[in-house]
Motif scaffolding. Structure first.
Motif, short mmCIF file in Angstrom:
data_model
loop_
_atom_site.label_atom_id
_atom_site.label_comp_id
_atom_site.label_asym_id
_atom_site.label_seq_id
_atom_site.Cartn_x
_atom_site.Cartn_y
_atom_site.Cartn_z
N PRO A 176 0.82 -1.23 0.00
CA PRO A 176 0.00 0.00 0.00
C PRO A 176 0.85 1.27 0.00
O PRO A 176 0.48 2.27 -0.62
CB PRO A 176 -0.82 -0.11 1.28
CG PRO A 176 -0.86 -1.56 1.59
CD PRO A 176 0.45 -2.10 1.11
N VAL A 177 1.98 1.25 0.67
CA VAL A 177 2.88 2.41 0.70
C VAL A 177 3.47 2.62 -0.70
O VAL A 177 3.51 3.74 -1.21
CB VAL A 177 3.99 2.23 1.76
CG1 VAL A 177 5.01 3.36 1.68
CG2 VAL A 177 3.38 2.14 3.15
N MET A 178 3.87 1.53 -1.32
CA MET A 178 4.43 1.62 -2.67
C MET A 178 3.39 2.20 -3.65
O MET A 178 3.68 3.08 -4.43
CB MET A 178 4.88 0.23 -3.13
CG MET A 178 5.55 0.21 -4.47
SD MET A 178 5.97 -1.47 -4.99
CE MET A 178 4.35 -2.12 -5.37
N ARG A 179 2.15 1.71 -3.54
CA ARG A 179 1.09 2.18 -4.43
C ARG A 179 0.72 3.64 -4.15
O ARG A 179 0.15 4.31 -5.01
CB ARG A 179 -0.14 1.30 -4.31
CG ARG A 179 0.05 -0.08 -4.89
CD ARG A 179 -1.22 -0.90 -4.78
NE ARG A 179 -1.02 -2.24 -5.26
CZ ARG A 179 -1.18 -2.63 -6.51
NH1 ARG A 179 -1.54 -1.77 -7.43
NH2 ARG A 179 -0.98 -3.89 -6.84
N ALA A 180 1.04 4.12 -2.94
CA ALA A 180 0.74 5.50 -2.56
C ALA A 180 1.92 6.43 -2.86
O ALA A 180 2.02 7.51 -2.28
CB ALA A 180 0.36 5.57 -1.09
N GLY A 181 2.82 6.01 -3.71
CA GLY A 181 3.92 6.86 -4.11
C GLY A 181 5.18 6.71 -3.28
O GLY A 181 6.08 7.52 -3.36
N GLY A 182 5.22 5.68 -2.43
CA GLY A 182 6.43 5.39 -1.67
C GLY A 182 6.53 6.07 -0.30
O GLY A 182 7.56 5.98 0.36
N SER A 183 5.45 6.71 0.13
CA SER A 183 5.46 7.36 1.44
C SER A 183 4.18 7.04 2.21
O SER A 183 3.08 7.19 1.67
CB SER A 183 5.58 8.88 1.29
OG SER A 183 5.45 9.51 2.55
#
Length: 191
Positions: free
Chosen positions: A79-86
């Motif tokens: 989910p963090v990766m899909r949210a742009g890495g943050s």
């Protein structure tokens, strides 16, 4: 909270170990952990397992020296990766979610209940297997290429750790006892 305290007390009565290792997390770290746990899992125990996995990585030391660094590391939390890495791009926690997060951190800090059994990795094997069959990920990612499986959940999630002894529970160094004032200090960063 009473249910979780009673559950933790049952483990103490059964004589299960409750040793812990200290780690300090900030209010911002707690928010990062909470947002990630809620994005990763739809169940209370699942979120508790995600929290434990993050804190196990912190204790392990080979994943980085900070909660946020561990959470924002590339290819670690989908989910963090899909949210742009943050983690900051994940949906903010509601007041109820913050209260539940506080309870989950308290349960973990007691060292009497372990859901992920020392795991530093987890995955839904069915999803990863499907992706590998389509060529979307390497086949070696299924089961983390034979890494030691330490827990398996009814929803298809499995938890893994390298062939090291299980880490002790990480004691979260914040006053997590049930006090409303502390909740606002820990989660909301105020008062």
């Amino acid at each position: 909270m009473r249910f979780l305290q009673a559950l933790a007390a049952c483990f103490v009565i059964l004589g299960l170990p409750s040793t812990s290792v200290s780690a300090t997390i900030s209010d911002e770290d707690a928010e990062a952990i909470g947002r990630t746990a809620y994005a990763e899992s739809g169940s209370f125990l699942g979120r508790l397992a995600v929290i434990e996995t993050i804190l196990n990585r912190l204790h392990d030391g080979s994943f980085g020296g900070s909660v946020q660094g561990i959470i924002n590391a590339p290819w670690q939390f989908e989910p963090v990766m899909r949210a742009g890495g943050s983690w900051r791009n994940l949906p903010p926690l509601s007041d109820v979610q913050r209260r539940d997060l506080r309870e989950m951190l308290w349960v973990h800090e007691q060292g009497t209940l372990t859901i992920a059994k020392g795991a530093t990795f987890f995955q839904n094997e069915r999803i990863v297997s499907d992706r590998a069959a389509r060529g979307a990920v390497r086949k070696e990612l299924v089961g983390f290429n034979g890494m030691q499986k330490v827990a398996e959940w009814h929803d298809g999630h499995s938890f893994y750790r390298p062939g090291k002894p299980a880490p002790k529970a990480v004691a979260v160094k914040q006053d997590l006892q049930p006090k409303r004032r502390v909740v606002s200090m820990m989660v909301f960063g105020g008062e």
